[in-house]
Design a protein around this motif. Structure first.
Motif, PDB file in Angstrom:
ATOM      1  N   ASP A   1       7.201  -1.414   5.810  1.00  0.00           N
ATOM      2  CA  ASP A   1       6.795  -0.515   5.838  1.00  0.00           C
ATOM      3  C   ASP A   1       5.520  -0.074   4.676  1.00  0.00           C
ATOM      4  OD1 ASP A   1       8.284   0.555   7.902  1.00  0.00           O
ATOM      5  OD2 ASP A   1       9.714   1.253   6.867  1.00  0.00           O
ATOM      6  N   VAL A   2       5.924  -0.556   3.479  1.00  0.00           N
ATOM      7  CA  VAL A   2       5.223  -0.347   2.342  1.00  0.00           C
ATOM      8  C   VAL A   2       3.842  -0.999   3.043  1.00  0.00           C
ATOM      9  CG1 VAL A   2       4.639  -1.013   0.014  1.00  0.00           C
ATOM     10  CG2 VAL A   2       6.742  -0.167   0.846  1.00  0.00           C
ATOM     11  N   LEU A   3       3.758  -2.224   3.320  1.00  0.00           N
ATOM     12  CA  LEU A   3       2.513  -2.962   3.624  1.00  0.00           C
ATOM     13  C   LEU A   3       1.844  -2.383   4.615  1.00  0.00           C
ATOM     14  CD1 LEU A   3       0.917  -5.510   3.342  1.00  0.00           C
ATOM     15  CD2 LEU A   3       2.329  -6.510   5.178  1.00  0.00           C
ATOM     16  N   LEU A   4       2.505  -1.695   5.794  1.00  0.00           N
ATOM     17  CA  LEU A   4       1.518  -0.797   6.605  1.00  0.00           C
ATOM     18  C   LEU A   4       0.852   0.245   6.211  1.00  0.00           C
ATOM     19  CD1 LEU A   4       4.020  -0.933   9.839  1.00  0.00           C
ATOM     20  CD2 LEU A   4       2.034  -2.182   9.509  1.00  0.00           C
ATOM     21  N   VAL A   5       1.416   0.951   5.058  1.00  0.00           N
ATOM     22  CA  VAL A   5       0.845   2.268   4.549  1.00  0.00           C
ATOM     23  C   VAL A   5      -0.320   1.921   3.674  1.00  0.00           C
ATOM     24  CG1 VAL A   5       1.458   3.706   2.590  1.00  0.00           C
ATOM     25  CG2 VAL A   5       3.205   3.634   4.384  1.00  0.00           C
ATOM     26  N   ILE A   6      -0.040   0.571   2.904  1.00  0.00           N
ATOM     27  CA  ILE A   6      -1.254   0.220   2.037  1.00  0.00           C
ATOM     28  C   ILE A   6      -2.310  -0.360   2.989  1.00  0.00           C
ATOM     29  CG2 ILE A   6      -1.869  -1.850   0.781  1.00  0.00           C
ATOM     30  CD1 ILE A   6       0.877  -1.656  -0.567  1.00  0.00           C
TER      31      ILE A   6
ATOM     32  N   LEU B   1      -4.252   7.106 -13.657  1.00  0.00           N
ATOM     33  CA  LEU B   1      -3.194   6.100 -13.460  1.00  0.00           C
ATOM     34  C   LEU B   1      -2.517   5.377 -14.354  1.00  0.00           C
ATOM     35  CD1 LEU B   1      -5.572   3.967 -10.654  1.00  0.00           C
ATOM     36  CD2 LEU B   1      -3.511   5.135 -10.259  1.00  0.00           C
ATOM     37  N   GLN B   2      -2.941   5.326 -15.470  1.00  0.00           N
ATOM     38  CA  GLN B   2      -2.282   5.025 -16.679  1.00  0.00           C
ATOM     39  C   GLN B   2      -1.261   5.891 -16.817  1.00  0.00           C
ATOM     40  OE1 GLN B   2      -5.446   4.689 -19.748  1.00  0.00           O
ATOM     41  NE2 GLN B   2      -5.872   2.576 -19.249  1.00  0.00           N
ATOM     42  N   ALA B   3      -1.299   7.181 -16.985  1.00  0.00           N
ATOM     43  CA  ALA B   3      -0.060   8.053 -17.207  1.00  0.00           C
ATOM     44  C   ALA B   3       0.981   7.944 -16.220  1.00  0.00           C
ATOM     45  CB  ALA B   3      -0.857   9.383 -17.452  1.00  0.00           C
TER      46      ALA B   3
ATOM     47  N   LEU C   1       1.376   5.443 -14.204  1.00  0.00           N
ATOM     48  CA  LEU C   1       2.371   4.238 -14.379  1.00  0.00           C
ATOM     49  C   LEU C   1       3.411   4.277 -15.475  1.00  0.00           C
ATOM     50  CD1 LEU C   1      -0.569   1.402 -13.583  1.00  0.00           C
ATOM     51  CD2 LEU C   1       1.410   1.704 -12.143  1.00  0.00           C
ATOM     52  N   LEU C   2       3.035   4.759 -16.504  1.00  0.00           N
ATOM     53  CA  LEU C   2       3.827   5.005 -17.592  1.00  0.00           C
ATOM     54  C   LEU C   2       5.169   5.751 -17.195  1.00  0.00           C
ATOM     55  CD1 LEU C   2       4.770   4.618 -20.523  1.00  0.00           C
ATOM     56  CD2 LEU C   2       3.512   6.764 -21.098  1.00  0.00           C
ATOM     57  N   ALA C   3       5.024   6.735 -16.421  1.00  0.00           N
ATOM     58  CA  ALA C   3       5.937   7.719 -15.981  1.00  0.00           C
ATOM     59  C   ALA C   3       6.465   6.999 -14.805  1.00  0.00           C
ATOM     60  CB  ALA C   3       5.487   9.119 -15.512  1.00  0.00           C
ATOM     61  N   GLY C   4       5.871   6.189 -14.048  1.00  0.00           N
ATOM     62  CA  GLY C   4       6.805   5.589 -13.038  1.00  0.00           C
ATOM     63  C   GLY C   4       7.548   4.293 -13.447  1.00  0.00           C
ATOM     64  N   LEU C   5       7.051   3.663 -14.447  1.00  0.00           N
ATOM     65  CA  LEU C   5       7.943   2.492 -15.133  1.00  0.00           C
ATOM     66  C   LEU C   5       9.109   3.112 -15.969  1.00  0.00           C
ATOM     67  CD1 LEU C   5       5.083   0.076 -16.547  1.00  0.00           C
ATOM     68  CD2 LEU C   5       6.733  -0.125 -14.713  1.00  0.00           C
ATOM     69  N   MET C   6       8.977   4.409 -16.508  1.00  0.00           N
ATOM     70  CA  MET C   6      10.132   5.019 -17.218  1.00  0.00           C
ATOM     71  C   MET C   6      11.213   5.353 -16.221  1.00  0.00           C
ATOM     72  SD  MET C   6       8.280   7.106 -20.416  1.00  0.00           S
ATOM     73  CE  MET C   6       8.386   8.598 -19.744  1.00  0.00           C
TER      74      MET C   6
ATOM     75  N   VAL D   1       4.566   1.553  -6.727  1.00  0.00           N
ATOM     76  CA  VAL D   1       3.320   1.093  -6.299  1.00  0.00           C
ATOM     77  C   VAL D   1       2.597   1.505  -5.213  1.00  0.00           C
ATOM     78  CG1 VAL D   1       2.536  -1.446  -4.841  1.00  0.00           C
ATOM     79  CG2 VAL D   1       4.353  -1.417  -6.667  1.00  0.00           C
ATOM     80  N   VAL D   2       3.371   2.032  -4.254  1.00  0.00           N
ATOM     81  CA  VAL D   2       2.512   2.926  -3.180  1.00  0.00           C
ATOM     82  C   VAL D   2       1.952   4.240  -3.704  1.00  0.00           C
ATOM     83  CG1 VAL D   2       2.922   4.197  -1.148  1.00  0.00           C
ATOM     84  CG2 VAL D   2       4.185   2.068  -1.167  1.00  0.00           C
ATOM     85  N   ILE D   3       2.444   4.921  -4.499  1.00  0.00           N
ATOM     86  CA  ILE D   3       1.896   6.090  -5.215  1.00  0.00           C
ATOM     87  C   ILE D   3       0.937   5.844  -6.158  1.00  0.00           C
ATOM     88  CG2 ILE D   3       2.498   7.788  -6.570  1.00  0.00           C
ATOM     89  CD1 ILE D   3       5.334   8.060  -5.759  1.00  0.00           C
ATOM     90  N   THR D   4       0.828   4.702  -6.817  1.00  0.00           N
ATOM     91  CA  THR D   4      -0.188   4.247  -7.653  1.00  0.00           C
ATOM     92  C   THR D   4      -1.606   4.060  -6.641  1.00  0.00           C
ATOM     93  OG1 THR D   4       1.250   3.276  -9.358  1.00  0.00           O
ATOM     94  CG2 THR D   4      -0.923   2.538  -9.498  1.00  0.00           C
ATOM     95  N   TYR D   5      -1.130   3.073  -5.604  1.00  0.00           N
ATOM     96  CA  TYR D   5      -2.261   2.678  -4.825  1.00  0.00           C
ATOM     97  C   TYR D   5      -2.795   3.981  -4.114  1.00  0.00           C
ATOM     98  CZ  TYR D   5      -4.973   0.065  -1.446  1.00  0.00           C
ATOM     99  OH  TYR D   5      -5.701  -0.408  -0.659  1.00  0.00           O
ATOM    100  N   ILE D   6      -2.001   5.025  -3.612  1.00  0.00           N
ATOM    101  CA  ILE D   6      -2.563   6.240  -3.067  1.00  0.00           C
ATOM    102  C   ILE D   6      -3.472   6.987  -4.062  1.00  0.00           C
ATOM    103  CG2 ILE D   6      -2.002   8.412  -1.909  1.00  0.00           C
ATOM    104  CD1 ILE D   6       0.679   7.025  -0.988  1.00  0.00           C
ATOM    105  N   VAL D   7      -2.795   6.975  -5.139  1.00  0.00           N
ATOM    106  CA  VAL D   7      -3.644   7.763  -6.281  1.00  0.00           C
ATOM    107  C   VAL D   7      -5.063   7.221  -6.594  1.00  0.00           C
ATOM    108  CG1 VAL D   7      -3.614   8.782  -8.600  1.00  0.00           C
ATOM    109  CG2 VAL D   7      -1.743   9.062  -7.173  1.00  0.00           C
TER     110      VAL D   7
END
Length: 92
Positions: free
Chosen positions: A2-7, A48-50, A52-57, A70-76
Motif C-alpha cells: 500500500d505504501v508503494l502505491l501511495v508513493i 522536513l528536517q523538523a 524527520l526529527l519528530a518522526g524518529l523520536m 517515510v510516507v508522511i515525509t514524502y507527501i510533505v
C-alpha cells in the motif's frame, strides 16, 4: 504494498503539478523563477528536517510506525515544495 502505491500515485501527481507550475511560470528561465524555487526548497528542507526529527523520536518511543514516517515525509516533500513554489510565485 500500500505504501508503494501511495508513493507512485503521489509521484505522478507531483510531476503533473510541477509541469503545470513550470508551464505557468515559464520554467526557470529568469532569476525570479530560480529565486522562487530556491526559497521554496529551503523552506521545505527546514520543515522536513523538523518532521524527520519528530518522526524518529516517535519511532524510537514506539508511537509511530517507520513506514508512516517515510510516507508522511514524502507527501510533505512533494506537496510542500509545489505549494510553496505556487505561493511564492504569487507573492513575489
Amino acid at each position: 504494498m500500500d505504501v508503494l502505491l501511495v508513493i507512485i500515485a503521489l509521484t505522478i501527481v507531483y510531476f503533473v503539478l510541477l509541469y503545470s507550475s513550470l508551464k505557468n511560470t515559464g520554467g526557470l528561465k529568469d532569476e525570479r523563477a530560480r529565486r522562487i524555487n530556491q526559497i521554496a526548497a529551503e523552506k521545505t528542507l527546514i520543515f522536513l528536517q523538523a518532521l524527520l526529527l519528530a518522526g524518529l523520536m516517535g519511532a524510537e518511543a514506539g508511537v509511530v510506525d517507520p513506514k508512516s514516517i517515510v510516507v508522511i515525509t514524502y507527501i510533505v516533500a512533494i506537496v510542500g515544495h509545489v505549494f510553496l513554489r505556487y505561493h511564492y510565485s504569487r507573492v513575489m
